[in-house]
Write a protein that holds these residues in place. Structure first.
Motif, PDB file in Angstrom:
ATOM      1  N   ALA A 100       5.194 -13.864  48.587  1.00  0.00           N
ATOM      2  CA  ALA A 100       6.450 -13.791  49.345  1.00  0.00           C
ATOM      3  C   ALA A 100       7.265 -15.057  49.155  1.00  0.00           C
ATOM      4  CB  ALA A 100       6.156 -13.558  50.827  1.00  0.00           C
ATOM      5  N   THR A 101       6.611 -16.204  49.215  1.00  0.00           N
ATOM      6  CA  THR A 101       7.329 -17.475  49.047  1.00  0.00           C
ATOM      7  C   THR A 101       7.994 -17.538  47.679  1.00  0.00           C
ATOM      8  OG1 THR A 101       5.674 -18.549  50.463  1.00  0.00           O
ATOM      9  CG2 THR A 101       7.110 -19.986  49.188  1.00  0.00           C
ATOM     10  N   ASN A 102       7.246 -17.217  46.641  1.00  0.00           N
ATOM     11  CA  ASN A 102       7.776 -17.303  45.280  1.00  0.00           C
ATOM     12  C   ASN A 102       8.913 -16.317  45.042  1.00  0.00           C
ATOM     13  OD1 ASN A 102       5.738 -19.180  44.856  1.00  0.00           O
ATOM     14  ND2 ASN A 102       4.398 -17.730  43.828  1.00  0.00           N
ATOM     15  N   HIS A 103       8.721 -15.071  45.458  1.00  0.00           N
ATOM     16  CA  HIS A 103       9.739 -14.059  45.186  1.00  0.00           C
ATOM     17  C   HIS A 103      11.000 -14.275  46.015  1.00  0.00           C
ATOM     18  CE1 HIS A 103       6.339 -12.199  43.147  1.00  0.00           C
ATOM     19  NE2 HIS A 103       7.256 -11.585  42.426  1.00  0.00           N
ATOM     20  N   PHE A 104      10.849 -14.667  47.265  1.00  0.00           N
ATOM     21  CA  PHE A 104      12.046 -14.966  48.060  1.00  0.00           C
ATOM     22  C   PHE A 104      12.730 -16.232  47.554  1.00  0.00           C
ATOM     23  CE2 PHE A 104      10.868 -11.706  51.067  1.00  0.00           C
ATOM     24  CZ  PHE A 104      12.110 -11.271  51.522  1.00  0.00           C
ATOM     25  N   GLY A 105      11.947 -17.200  47.086  1.00  0.00           N
ATOM     26  CA  GLY A 105      12.558 -18.403  46.516  1.00  0.00           C
ATOM     27  C   GLY A 105      13.435 -18.060  45.324  1.00  0.00           C
ATOM     28  N   ILE A 106      12.891 -17.287  44.400  1.00  0.00           N
ATOM     29  CA  ILE A 106      13.655 -16.898  43.211  1.00  0.00           C
ATOM     30  C   ILE A 106      14.835 -16.004  43.598  1.00  0.00           C
ATOM     31  CG2 ILE A 106      13.558 -15.576  41.053  1.00  0.00           C
ATOM     32  CD1 ILE A 106      10.592 -16.550  40.828  1.00  0.00           C
ATOM     33  N   ALA A 107      14.594 -15.028  44.481  1.00  0.00           N
ATOM     34  CA  ALA A 107      15.668 -14.106  44.878  1.00  0.00           C
ATOM     35  C   ALA A 107      16.825 -14.853  45.532  1.00  0.00           C
ATOM     36  CB  ALA A 107      15.119 -13.037  45.818  1.00  0.00           C
ATOM     37  N   VAL A 108      16.521 -15.739  46.464  1.00  0.00           N
ATOM     38  CA  VAL A 108      17.598 -16.462  47.155  1.00  0.00           C
ATOM     39  C   VAL A 108      18.306 -17.412  46.195  1.00  0.00           C
ATOM     40  CG1 VAL A 108      18.080 -18.163  48.971  1.00  0.00           C
ATOM     41  CG2 VAL A 108      16.655 -16.165  49.463  1.00  0.00           C
ATOM     42  N   PHE A 109      17.566 -18.045  45.301  1.00  0.00           N
ATOM     43  CA  PHE A 109      18.212 -18.878  44.285  1.00  0.00           C
ATOM     44  C   PHE A 109      19.216 -18.051  43.483  1.00  0.00           C
ATOM     45  CE2 PHE A 109      18.465 -20.296  39.883  1.00  0.00           C
ATOM     46  CZ  PHE A 109      19.015 -21.558  40.060  1.00  0.00           C
TER      47      PHE A 109
END
Length: 187
Positions: A115-124
């Protein structure tokens, strides 16, 4: 207070993990959390950035990798060891309720690194491309949320794990987008 939150988390976990159980989700959810399933999307992002933005596209890709690295480090090496929460699939009190859909692994649970990785990339990506392409907002959030939901459904994370991962990743993605815009103000 903490005990009631944990009890709510376990109850919600069981409603998702067992209550939503069906053949289609049993097939789909393990795929959604598999990194190889998303390889075509990652390849598309790389090709799109390079083709559309040339040298700046390489900077975008580099910043996506940096966002991933920071997200993964913060979730896996900083927060998880500090909190030390056992995964639901490894929790002895839930052993009779767990449906083994994927290997559990021996890692810790809070927060979900997926979740951390995918939301990090998505929000970026949302912060970088939203002014040029508005559909990135619902698509990015849906993508990251789908991966996160799959983590709960297959039994490797509690809902609070993925929620905390989503918040942490979103903050990291936002900060990385600010850094990118500072380094590439003409983008």
């Amino acid at each position: 207070m903490i005990e009631s939150i944990q009890q709510f988390d376990v109850e919600l976990f069981l409603k998702i993990h067992r209550g939503l159980s069906n053949g289609f989700f049993d097939w789909l959810m393990p795929l959604l959390r598999n990194r190889f399933f998303w390889s075509p999307l990652y390849l598309f992002i790389v090709v799109f950035c390079i083709k559309q933005y040339k040298k700046q596209g390489l900077y975008i890709i580099g910043m996506i990798i940096f966002t991933f690295a920071v997200s993964d480090f913060m979730a896996s090496k900083v927060v998880k060891p500090f909190v030390s929460r056992v995964r639901p699939c490894n929790d002895f009190s839930l052993a009779n309720f767990i449906i083994n859909r994927v290997p559990c692994g021996s890692g810790l649970s809070f927060p979900s690194a997926h979740a951390t990785n995918h939301f990090g990339i998505a929000v970026f990506l949302i912060c970088i491309f939203y002014s040029r392409w508005k559909p990135i907002l619902p698509i990015g959030i849906f993508w990251a949320a789908s991966v996160s939901f799959a983590q709960v459904y297959v039994g490797v994370h509690y809902p609070i794990d993925v929620t905390a991962g989503a918040v942490l990743g979103s903050m990291i993605g936002f900060i990385c987008s600010l850094l990118f815009k500072k380094l590439q103000p003409e983008f």
